[in-house]
Design an enzyme around this catalytic site. Structure first.
Site, PDB file in Angstrom:
ATOM      1  N   ASP A  14      15.869  36.350 -12.958  1.00 35.41           N
ATOM      2  CA  ASP A  14      15.752  35.169 -13.833  1.00 35.41           C
ATOM      3  C   ASP A  14      14.524  35.068 -14.645  1.00 35.41           C
ATOM      4  O   ASP A  14      14.206  34.278 -15.195  1.00 35.41           O
ATOM      5  CB  ASP A  14      16.151  33.906 -13.299  1.00 35.41           C
ATOM      6  CG  ASP A  14      17.751  34.009 -12.692  1.00 35.41           C
ATOM      7  OD1 ASP A  14      18.725  34.806 -13.441  1.00 35.41           O
ATOM      8  OD2 ASP A  14      18.180  33.116 -11.764  1.00 35.41           O
ATOM      9  N   LYS A  17      14.638  38.586 -18.682  1.00 34.72           N
ATOM     10  CA  LYS A  17      14.890  40.048 -19.080  1.00 34.72           C
ATOM     11  C   LYS A  17      15.635  39.902 -20.274  1.00 34.72           C
ATOM     12  O   LYS A  17      15.472  40.859 -21.228  1.00 34.72           O
ATOM     13  CB  LYS A  17      15.537  40.598 -18.077  1.00 34.72           C
ATOM     14  CG  LYS A  17      14.980  40.862 -16.667  1.00 34.72           C
ATOM     15  CD  LYS A  17      15.541  41.382 -15.705  1.00 34.72           C
ATOM     16  CE  LYS A  17      16.622  40.657 -14.985  1.00 34.72           C
ATOM     17  NZ  LYS A  17      16.376  39.401 -14.040  1.00 34.72           N
ATOM     18  N   GLY A  41      23.043  37.091 -15.295  1.00 28.24           N
ATOM     19  CA  GLY A  41      22.954  36.153 -16.371  1.00 28.24           C
ATOM     20  C   GLY A  41      21.851  36.423 -17.200  1.00 28.24           C
ATOM     21  O   GLY A  41      20.687  35.799 -16.780  1.00 28.24           O
ATOM     22  N   HIS A  42      21.847  36.798 -18.189  1.00 32.04           N
ATOM     23  CA  HIS A  42      20.842  37.134 -19.276  1.00 32.04           C
ATOM     24  C   HIS A  42      20.888  36.512 -20.578  1.00 32.04           C
ATOM     25  O   HIS A  42      21.803  36.575 -21.209  1.00 32.04           O
ATOM     26  CB  HIS A  42      20.590  38.730 -19.684  1.00 32.04           C
ATOM     27  CG  HIS A  42      20.373  39.642 -18.366  1.00 32.04           C
ATOM     28  ND1 HIS A  42      19.952  41.183 -18.480  1.00 32.04           N
ATOM     29  CD2 HIS A  42      20.222  39.242 -16.991  1.00 32.04           C
ATOM     30  CE1 HIS A  42      19.989  41.499 -17.094  1.00 32.04           C
ATOM     31  NE2 HIS A  42      20.045  40.355 -16.310  1.00 32.04           N
ATOM     32  N   GLN A 223      18.864  41.503 -12.018  1.00 29.60           N
ATOM     33  CA  GLN A 223      18.045  40.854 -10.645  1.00 29.60           C
ATOM     34  C   GLN A 223      16.706  40.951 -10.880  1.00 29.60           C
ATOM     35  O   GLN A 223      16.174  41.079 -11.817  1.00 29.60           O
ATOM     36  CB  GLN A 223      18.818  41.347  -9.528  1.00 29.60           C
ATOM     37  CG  GLN A 223      20.089  41.007  -9.098  1.00 29.60           C
ATOM     38  CD  GLN A 223      21.158  41.747 -10.000  1.00 29.60           C
ATOM     39  OE1 GLN A 223      21.384  43.134 -10.000  1.00 29.60           O
ATOM     40  NE2 GLN A 223      22.054  41.027 -10.717  1.00 29.60           N
TER      41      GLN A 223
END
Ligand code: GDP
Ligand code: IMO
Ligand code: MG
Length: 421
Positions: A14, A17, A41-42, A223
């Site tokens: 988080d 990215k 989750g980007h 990640q």
């Protein structure tokens, strides 16, 4: 032959990215994910819209970019098709710019159940998994049982699916865990059929050919380095190699093809899920970082644990990732702070250590250096010269400590809230 550049997170995920890849995409023809899956989750924010991508590379909204889901990724057809519908509602048909490796492994509905059952059985010592089935899918991959995207085209797909599912059901019977996969399974089988409209490729051949043709590729990590299966805070890690080395196995490119490695870090630190986090704050400052930084998981909505920047962990990641330049995110979150602290070493018993230890447990006590805060709003800053001197001192100290230039500074979630140096 061209080299391939890499963007990856240096902390516990988080770091931002999604924003950075979206920002950098115009300079690249191809964006490729090489590991992880829908545990990621980007977030992307632009033109008044926001999106969270889980499996699709973050270059997808930029016209003209080709996006590859590499062999090292594990994908859940339900989550992927949901994501594609949301993207297509904004960007139109993306079937000509999303390519999926035949070698990527499929997350089955029963993998999700195994993840949940395993976590429930662990009780207090649970990993804090995102429960997307990541661990069990990679276990089947290394155990040589997995189903891959290429198998979707086989006439025996249904039988092979059933056989693996039965194996999983037998494993699930060992747990005291109730579940019902019927509804999800129906969606899953349907999503598998829908996936057929995309090109299934040999990503290793495609990536190498593109580089040979002089095309530029950006590999997008998921990640963070401290969640790496080998070098993260094991067992509180994810199940893939999140570091630069993972790019080679996750896309099929040789180490000598790796060019720039852009390492992303938050100006502080967060972690979601269980496991060691030496600089975690349990006080009001931690609360402020969480509320000002909106530190809630993009995939699970869970509150993220927050703390000061940890240079010991950051340098460890930079060393193993071969970072050539740094990207600093979210410094704006600390605009109002009087003092900014940074952990420069750990005290373990009577010893002071400056390297990341085998066990970063409760016995690790951070040693801090303090910086005066900049106490002003930096969200509107667009060139380095405009930053307050206190902020520049913070950035330049990090550059000196790491030996890496900070090339991009992000001062807000939007694409435009960025300072390039
Ligand atoms: P990723 O998984 O590394 O892509 O990061 P996430 O999207 O999970 O989390 C980063 C969060 O911070 C998202 O909500 C972003 O919109 C937000 N964000 C990114 N950069 C900045 C920044 O510079 N400042 C602020 N305040 N928020 C940011
Ligand atoms: P992005 O790409 C932050 C964490 C989980 C858990 C551990 C194992 O958005 O940075 P898993 O579901 O992989 O078995 O969970 O890893 N985790 C993440 N934390 N960001 C992520 O992805 C993460 N993906 C997994 O919280 O502690
Ligand atoms: Mg995320």
């Amino acid at each position: 032959m061209n080299k391939l550049d890499v963007v990856l997170g240096l902390q516990w995920g988080d770091e931002g990215k999604g924003k950075v890849v979206d920002l950098l995409t115009p300079a690249y023809q191809v964006i490729a994910r090489f590991q992880g899956g829908p545990n990621a989750g980007h977030s992307l924010v632009f033109d008044g819209d926001s999106f969270v991508l889980h499996t699709v590379p973050s270059g997808i909204f930029r016209e003209g970019s080709v996006n590859i889901i590499g062999n090292g990724v594990v994908l859940d057809p339900v989550i992927l098709m949901d994501e594609i519908s949301q993207i297509e509602a904004k960007a139109g048909d993306i079937s000509d710019r999303l390519l999926i490796s035949k070698r990527a492994h499929l997350i089955l509905p029963t993998h999700r159940m195994l993840d949940a059952a395993s976590e429930a059985a662990k009780g207090k010592s649970k990993i804090g998994s995102t429960l997307k089935g990541i661990g069990p899918t990679y276990m089947d991959k290394t155990g040589r049982n997995g189903l891959r995207v290429g198998d979707i085209m086989s006439g025996e797909f249904t039988q092979r699916y059933e056989a693996l599912k039965q194996k999983h059901l037998a494993m699930l019977a060992q747990y005291d865990f109730e579940f019902d996969i019927a509804e999800y399974e129906a969606k899953w089988l349907d999503a598998v059929q829908q996936l057929r409209r995309f090109s299934f490729i040999e990503s290793e051949l495609v990536a190498n050919k593109l580089l040979e043709e002089g095309k530029s590729i950006l590999a997008e990590g998921a990640q963070g380095s401290m969640l790496d299966i080998d070098f993260g805070t094991y067992p509180f890690v994810t199940s893939s190699n999140t570091m630069t080395a993972g790019v080679c196995t996750g896309l099929g490119v040789a180490p000598c093809r790796v060019g720039d490695v852009k390492g992303i870090f938050k100006a502080y630190c967060t972690r979601v899920g269980s496991g060691p986090f030496p600089t975690e704050l349990f006080d009001e400052v931690g609360e402020q970082l969480r509320s000002i930084g909106h530190e809630y998981g993009a995939t699970t909505g869970r509150p993220r644990r927050c703390g000061w920047l940890d240079m010991v962990a950051l340098k460890y990641a930079i060393m193993m990732d071969g970072v050539t330049e740094l990207i600093m995110m979210k410094a704006d979150v600390m605009n109002s702070f009087d003092t900014i602290k940074v952990c420069t070493a750990y005290k373990i018993g009577n010893e002071t250590v400056d390297h990341f230890p085998y066990e970063a447990d409760d016995k690790v006590e951070p040693v801090y250096k303090s910086f005066p805060g900049w106490k002003s709003d930096i969200t509107k800053v667009r060139s380095y010269e405009e930053f307050p001197v206190e902020f520049k001192n913070y950035v330049e100290w990090i550059e000196k400590e790491t030996g890496c230039p900070v090339k991009i500074i992000s001062v807000g979630p939007d694409r435009s809230e960025t300072v390039m140096r």
